[in-house]
Design a protein around this motif. Structure first.
Motif, PDB file in Angstrom:
ATOM      1  N   ALA A   1       0.833  -1.209   0.000  1.00  0.00           N
ATOM      2  CA  ALA A   1       0.000   0.000   0.000  1.00  0.00           C
ATOM      3  C   ALA A   1       0.862   1.252   0.000  1.00  0.00           C
ATOM      4  CB  ALA A   1      -0.925  -0.016   1.216  1.00  0.00           C
ATOM      5  N   ARG A   2       1.950   1.236   0.789  1.00  0.00           N
ATOM      6  CA  ARG A   2       2.846   2.406   0.777  1.00  0.00           C
ATOM      7  C   ARG A   2       3.541   2.549  -0.576  1.00  0.00           C
ATOM      8  NH1 ARG A   2       7.054   2.512   3.840  1.00  0.00           N
ATOM      9  NH2 ARG A   2       7.181   0.321   4.516  1.00  0.00           N
TER      10      ARG A   2
ATOM     11  N   ASN B   1      -3.636 -10.857 -12.634  1.00  0.00           N
ATOM     12  CA  ASN B   1      -4.641 -11.692 -11.975  1.00  0.00           C
ATOM     13  C   ASN B   1      -4.440 -11.781 -10.467  1.00  0.00           C
ATOM     14  OD1 ASN B   1      -5.862 -12.354 -14.456  1.00  0.00           O
ATOM     15  ND2 ASN B   1      -4.357 -13.979 -14.808  1.00  0.00           N
ATOM     16  N   ALA B   2      -3.472 -11.089  -9.919  1.00  0.00           N
ATOM     17  CA  ALA B   2      -3.244 -11.143  -8.476  1.00  0.00           C
ATOM     18  C   ALA B   2      -4.306 -10.328  -7.741  1.00  0.00           C
ATOM     19  CB  ALA B   2      -1.855 -10.622  -8.134  1.00  0.00           C
ATOM     20  N   ILE B   3      -4.492 -10.638  -6.446  1.00  0.00           N
ATOM     21  CA  ILE B   3      -5.484  -9.966  -5.602  1.00  0.00           C
ATOM     22  C   ILE B   3      -4.773  -9.404  -4.377  1.00  0.00           C
ATOM     23  CG2 ILE B   3      -7.596 -10.286  -4.243  1.00  0.00           C
ATOM     24  CD1 ILE B   3      -8.331 -12.581  -6.060  1.00  0.00           C
ATOM     25  N   ALA B   4      -5.247  -8.284  -3.888  1.00  0.00           N
ATOM     26  CA  ALA B   4      -4.688  -7.662  -2.681  1.00  0.00           C
ATOM     27  C   ALA B   4      -5.210  -8.414  -1.455  1.00  0.00           C
ATOM     28  CB  ALA B   4      -5.066  -6.187  -2.614  1.00  0.00           C
ATOM     29  N   ILE B   5      -4.462  -9.412  -1.009  1.00  0.00           N
ATOM     30  CA  ILE B   5      -4.845 -10.240   0.142  1.00  0.00           C
ATOM     31  C   ILE B   5      -4.075  -9.748   1.363  1.00  0.00           C
ATOM     32  CG2 ILE B   5      -4.895 -12.575   1.083  1.00  0.00           C
ATOM     33  CD1 ILE B   5      -5.027 -13.613  -1.763  1.00  0.00           C
ATOM     34  N   PHE B   6      -4.764  -9.526   2.458  1.00  0.00           N
ATOM     35  CA  PHE B   6      -4.129  -8.882   3.602  1.00  0.00           C
ATOM     36  C   PHE B   6      -3.419  -9.858   4.525  1.00  0.00           C
ATOM     37  CE2 PHE B   6      -7.731 -10.504   5.811  1.00  0.00           C
ATOM     38  CZ  PHE B   6      -7.447 -10.467   7.162  1.00  0.00           C
ATOM     39  N   ASP B   7      -3.866 -11.132   4.594  1.00  0.00           N
ATOM     40  CA  ASP B   7      -3.342 -12.019   5.637  1.00  0.00           C
ATOM     41  C   ASP B   7      -2.337 -13.041   5.131  1.00  0.00           C
ATOM     42  OD1 ASP B   7      -5.302 -13.247   4.181  1.00  0.00           O
ATOM     43  OD2 ASP B   7      -6.231 -14.288   5.866  1.00  0.00           O
ATOM     44  N   LEU B   8      -2.717 -13.796   4.101  1.00  0.00           N
ATOM     45  CA  LEU B   8      -1.880 -14.909   3.621  1.00  0.00           C
ATOM     46  C   LEU B   8      -1.778 -14.827   2.101  1.00  0.00           C
ATOM     47  CD1 LEU B   8      -3.601 -17.583   5.854  1.00  0.00           C
ATOM     48  CD2 LEU B   8      -1.299 -16.699   6.212  1.00  0.00           C
ATOM     49  N   PRO B   9      -1.003 -13.889   1.581  1.00  0.00           N
ATOM     50  CA  PRO B   9      -0.924 -13.700   0.129  1.00  0.00           C
ATOM     51  C   PRO B   9      -0.162 -14.833  -0.548  1.00  0.00           C
ATOM     52  CG  PRO B   9       0.664 -12.301   1.228  1.00  0.00           C
ATOM     53  CD  PRO B   9      -0.145 -12.959   2.314  1.00  0.00           C
ATOM     54  N   SER B  10      -0.386 -14.995  -1.836  1.00  0.00           N
ATOM     55  CA  SER B  10       0.354 -15.957  -2.652  1.00  0.00           C
ATOM     56  C   SER B  10       1.173 -15.198  -3.701  1.00  0.00           C
ATOM     57  CB  SER B  10      -0.615 -16.941  -3.316  1.00  0.00           C
ATOM     58  OG  SER B  10      -1.536 -16.251  -4.140  1.00  0.00           O
TER      59      SER B  10
ATOM     60  N   PHE C   1       9.031   6.963  12.447  1.00  0.00           N
ATOM     61  CA  PHE C   1       9.244   6.718  11.021  1.00  0.00           C
ATOM     62  C   PHE C   1       8.673   7.819  10.128  1.00  0.00           C
ATOM     63  CE2 PHE C   1       8.609   2.522  13.093  1.00  0.00           C
ATOM     64  CZ  PHE C   1       9.917   2.054  12.992  1.00  0.00           C
ATOM     65  N   GLY C   2       7.921   8.745  10.687  1.00  0.00           N
ATOM     66  CA  GLY C   2       7.337   9.795   9.874  1.00  0.00           C
ATOM     67  C   GLY C   2       6.004   9.421   9.255  1.00  0.00           C
ATOM     68  N   GLU C   3       5.567   8.207   9.440  1.00  0.00           N
ATOM     69  CA  GLU C   3       4.272   7.761   8.925  1.00  0.00           C
ATOM     70  C   GLU C   3       3.832   6.541   9.724  1.00  0.00           C
ATOM     71  OE1 GLU C   3       4.463   6.301   4.927  1.00  0.00           O
ATOM     72  OE2 GLU C   3       6.440   5.413   5.213  1.00  0.00           O
ATOM     73  N   CYS C   4       2.552   6.236   9.640  1.00  0.00           N
ATOM     74  CA  CYS C   4       2.022   5.059  10.334  1.00  0.00           C
ATOM     75  C   CYS C   4       1.764   3.949   9.320  1.00  0.00           C
ATOM     76  CB  CYS C   4       0.746   5.402  11.101  1.00  0.00           C
ATOM     77  SG  CYS C   4      -0.539   6.173  10.093  1.00  0.00           S
ATOM     78  N   TYR C   5       1.562   2.732   9.821  1.00  0.00           N
ATOM     79  CA  TYR C   5       1.392   1.586   8.928  1.00  0.00           C
ATOM     80  C   TYR C   5       0.537   0.530   9.627  1.00  0.00           C
ATOM     81  CZ  TYR C   5       5.209  -0.312  11.793  1.00  0.00           C
ATOM     82  OH  TYR C   5       5.990  -0.733  12.842  1.00  0.00           O
ATOM     83  N   TRP C   6       0.087  -0.453   8.838  1.00  0.00           N
ATOM     84  CA  TRP C   6      -0.746  -1.535   9.372  1.00  0.00           C
ATOM     85  C   TRP C   6       0.134  -2.559  10.084  1.00  0.00           C
ATOM     86  CZ3 TRP C   6      -5.556  -0.126   9.254  1.00  0.00           C
ATOM     87  CH2 TRP C   6      -6.103   0.559   8.174  1.00  0.00           C
ATOM     88  N   HIS C   7      -0.127  -2.764  11.379  1.00  0.00           N
ATOM     89  CA  HIS C   7       0.587  -3.798  12.142  1.00  0.00           C
ATOM     90  C   HIS C   7      -0.127  -5.136  11.934  1.00  0.00           C
ATOM     91  CE1 HIS C   7       3.127  -1.171  14.902  1.00  0.00           C
ATOM     92  NE2 HIS C   7       2.450  -0.313  14.146  1.00  0.00           N
TER      93      HIS C   7
ATOM     94  N   VAL D   1      -4.695  -0.090   0.381  1.00  0.00           N
ATOM     95  CA  VAL D   1      -4.975   1.190   1.047  1.00  0.00           C
ATOM     96  C   VAL D   1      -4.063   1.299   2.260  1.00  0.00           C
ATOM     97  CG1 VAL D   1      -6.726   2.639   2.155  1.00  0.00           C
ATOM     98  CG2 VAL D   1      -7.382   1.058   0.305  1.00  0.00           C
ATOM     99  N   SER D   2      -3.264   2.337   2.323  1.00  0.00           N
ATOM    100  CA  SER D   2      -2.347   2.528   3.451  1.00  0.00           C
ATOM    101  C   SER D   2      -3.094   3.089   4.652  1.00  0.00           C
ATOM    102  CB  SER D   2      -1.210   3.471   3.058  1.00  0.00           C
ATOM    103  OG  SER D   2      -1.717   4.781   2.857  1.00  0.00           O
TER     104      SER D   2
END
Length: 643
Positions: free
Chosen positions: A19-20, A42-51, A136-142, A177-178
């Motif tokens: 996302a960043r 054909n890839a998808i934005a998967i948040f937990d267990l991407p391939s 870090f100057g920005e936040c992110y998804w933990h 989405v960041s």
């Protein structure tokens, strides 16, 4: 190949890194981002267990130090599941994440069948956002904040907040989405340190944090089961005489430890009516994978954190590890570790374990434990079977006139009285040379055994007369009761005059005292219950369900449900009615279409309006008329199945 890729932050989700990247390169569309990152559209934005992680690593700038394993271990949620998977299954999941086949990942982990849903939105901690911006100057998804069961921040002790970013965005499947884009100004909500439920949530979050960052154990399901079993058995209230777990008592203590609100919040409710619930399955031999959250609840109940549990050495066994020592003095393996089979039971009064040891020489002995010193390995509480080797030695020693009874007892490791009793059991010759008087002097109760009944017919006649007197005094008694009245007389006659004894015993009970079950009456009761159940299923105003044999059995009350499931072959009338009343798929399809039509009529929907609503629902442009939308879905499903 990419010309730029952001450096990952500590414990940052791979979704967040992408996302960043998307935010900084500012591509004109989402497909371009996916194509550059994963070299395919054909890839998808998967948040937990991407391939497709091998494609991502291949697309990174030259000279990078990233690997697929680095991304999986430090920036995905797989380390949360790893310790509770079979090693072979874990290797398959890692291969799927590396390659293009990502459709089986969640199924292999048991997420689909575990009834624990993943979060619907990405979450964040307001205080972590402030710390990240300062550092870090920005936040992110933990990644810790995106797991089911994590309701609070393990670092700051405040509740997590849900963002507006969907974890499964079906409309924009390629969008990253960041957290900076989804930033919300929200005041932190600290937990109540005096609230027991809040303390459980904080403990769960800290243990999951340790699993993600520090745990690299993959013990396997059988090793987990053995450790659970050994820890549960330390509580005597939860173990039966044979060493089995008292599941109902275990469930009662577990529900006293966790409130129903906490279990519902963690999506791990327990229904006492369901015998094979998830808690009972965890302490039985593993047949399926369970969600890690359930393992954590059990580990906490047993009194450990997850780190203490995995670092815990194997619980000591009450009689040490196999092989154990044979205590037969005439066995060639005497006092040597030879016995591999040990059966453990538990005393019902003092809950102490009793070990029964079986040697290949036939010698079987038991010992009350647990063993507290190495000397305990060489003692026994009782000899249960002497075995062929011991008995052959007794016969040889018995015929050796140079050996006294004391010498024989010392060589066999038993008392003199035991030698005499076992010699009588083996029908050895009495009297031994120079031992007749000694035998009767040592044990006066053995006197009738020293002389055979052939040599002493008066003793035989006396036993017969006494037995007849016992029968006359207890005319209505059965065999077991008569035997309890005169056990010694019964034993003598059974051993030396068995044919006469069998002729003077009452006839045995045909059914051994078992109560007769009237299956015809049960068949009639179950038949009526099945009819009522079918009527209730048909009158249900909710969405119709298929009235199959299984659905009918589930609707019945106990014990009728159990009779139908387990003893249907004894209920012929019920089986016939079930065949008649159970619906075929075609009958269910027709009934479901009729239900949909009735729903249209009740909502006063015309065919033209139905077409408009159908088109609107397909374009996802309406949130109204939910009942009609369900009817539409049912009708479409039926039409598709018929086609």
């Amino acid at each position: 190949m990419l010309g730029f890729f952001p450096n990952p932050y500590p414990n940052e989700l791979l979704y967040s890194i992408c996302a960043r990247f998307q935010e900084r390169v500012d591509y004109p569309n989402q497909i371009s981002v996916i194509r550059d990152l994963f070299q395919t559209k054909n890839a998808i934005a998967i948040f937990d267990l991407p391939s497709k992680l091998n494609r991502l690593v291949a697309a990174l700038p030259a000279g990078h130090s990233y690997t697929v394993d680095n991304f999986i271990d430090n920036h995905t949620l797989l380390p949360f599941y790893s310790p509770f998977l079979p090693l072979e299954r874990l290797q398959l999941v890692r291969q799927d994440m590396c390659a293009d086949n990502g459709s089986k990942i969640h199924t292999r982990l048991g997420i689909v069948a575990g009834f624990i849903e993943m979060p619907s939105h990405l979450s964040f901690c307001p205080l972590c956002m402030e710390d990240d911006r300062k550092q870090f100057g920005e936040c992110y998804w933990h990644r810790l904040h995106q797991l089911p069961g994590v309701e609070v921040c393990s670092t700051h002790g405040v509740f997590l907040e849900k963002s507006a970013v969907l974890t499964h965005n079906r409309r924009r499947i390629s969008e990253f989405v960041s957290l900076e884009q989804a930033t919300q100004v929200i005041s932190p909500r600290p937990i109540d340190p005096l609230n027991s439920g809040h303390k459980v949530l904080l403990k769960i979050a800290r243990d999951i944090d340790w699993l993600l960052n520090n745990c690299r154990f993959v013990p396997g399901l059988e090793a987990l089961y053995e450790k659970y079993l050994s820890l549960v058995k330390t509580n005597p209230e939860l173990v039966t005489y044979t060493g089995r777990i008292r599941v109902q008592e275990f469930l009662r203590l577990f529900k006293n430890y966790y409130s129903s609100q906490v279990l519902d919040c963690l999506q791990c409710p327990l229904d006492e009516q369901i015998r094979d619930n998830w808690l009972a399955q965890l302490v039985r031999f593993p047949k399926r994978i369970h969600h890690p959250l359930r393992h954590l609840l059990l580990i906490h109940f047993l009194g450990y954190t997850v780190q203490e549990f995995f670092e815990l050495k194997e619980a000591p066994k009450p009689f040490g590890n196999a092989p154990c020592r044979c205590l037969n003095p005439v066995c060639k393996y005497f006092k040597k570790p030879q016995i591999k089979k040990c059966q453990i039971t538990y005393n019902q009064e003092n809950r102490k374990p009793t070990g029964t040891f079986f040697c290949s020489c036939g010698f079987v002995y038991s010992r009350i434990g647990p063993d507290k010193s190495p000397e305990d390995y060489f003692r026994f509480s009782k000899i249960k079977v002497y075995g062929s080797v011991w008995e052959e030695c007794l016969k040889a020693f018995w015929e050796d006139s140079s050996l006294t009874l004391k010498a024989i007892s010392q060589r066999l490791g038993v008392r003199i009285k035991t030698v005499l009793r076992q010699a009588d059991r083996l029908k050895l010759i009495f009297p031994r040379p120079n031992t007749k008087a000694r035998a009767t002097e040592l044990c006066s109760s053995l006197k009738p055994r020293v002389f055979s009944f052939i040599q002493a017919p008066d003793i035989l006649e006396s036993c017969r007369n006494q037995w007849l007197e016992v029968i006359a005094a207890n005319a209505e008694a059965g065999r077991t009761e008569l035997r309890s009245k005169a056990p010694a007389i019964y034993g003598q006659l059974y051993k030396h005059d068995k044919n006469w004894l069998l002729e003077h015993l009452p006839p045995p009970l045909t059914n051994n005292g078992t109560l007769y079950v009237d299956w015809n009456n049960r068949d009639i009761e179950t038949l009526e219950a099945v009819k009522v159940a079918v009527q209730g299923l048909k009158q249900d105003v909710n969405r119709p369900i298929w009235i199959s044999k299984t659905a009918i059995a589930n609707f019945l009350d106990h014990p009728a449900s159990a009779w139908v499931r387990r003893h249907l072959n004894r209920l012929p009338m019920t089986a016939k009615v079930l065949d008649e009343l159970a619906e075929t798929r075609e009958e269910f399809a027709v009934r479901r279409v009729q239900w949909a039509a009735n729903t249209f009529h009740q909502e006063n929907i015309t065919p033209h309006e139905w077409q408009l609503v159908r088109r609107a629902s397909l374009r996802k442009e309406t949130k109204k008329l939910p009942l009609v939308k369900k009817a539409i879905a049912d009708a479409l499903e039926v039409l598709n199945s018929l086609n």
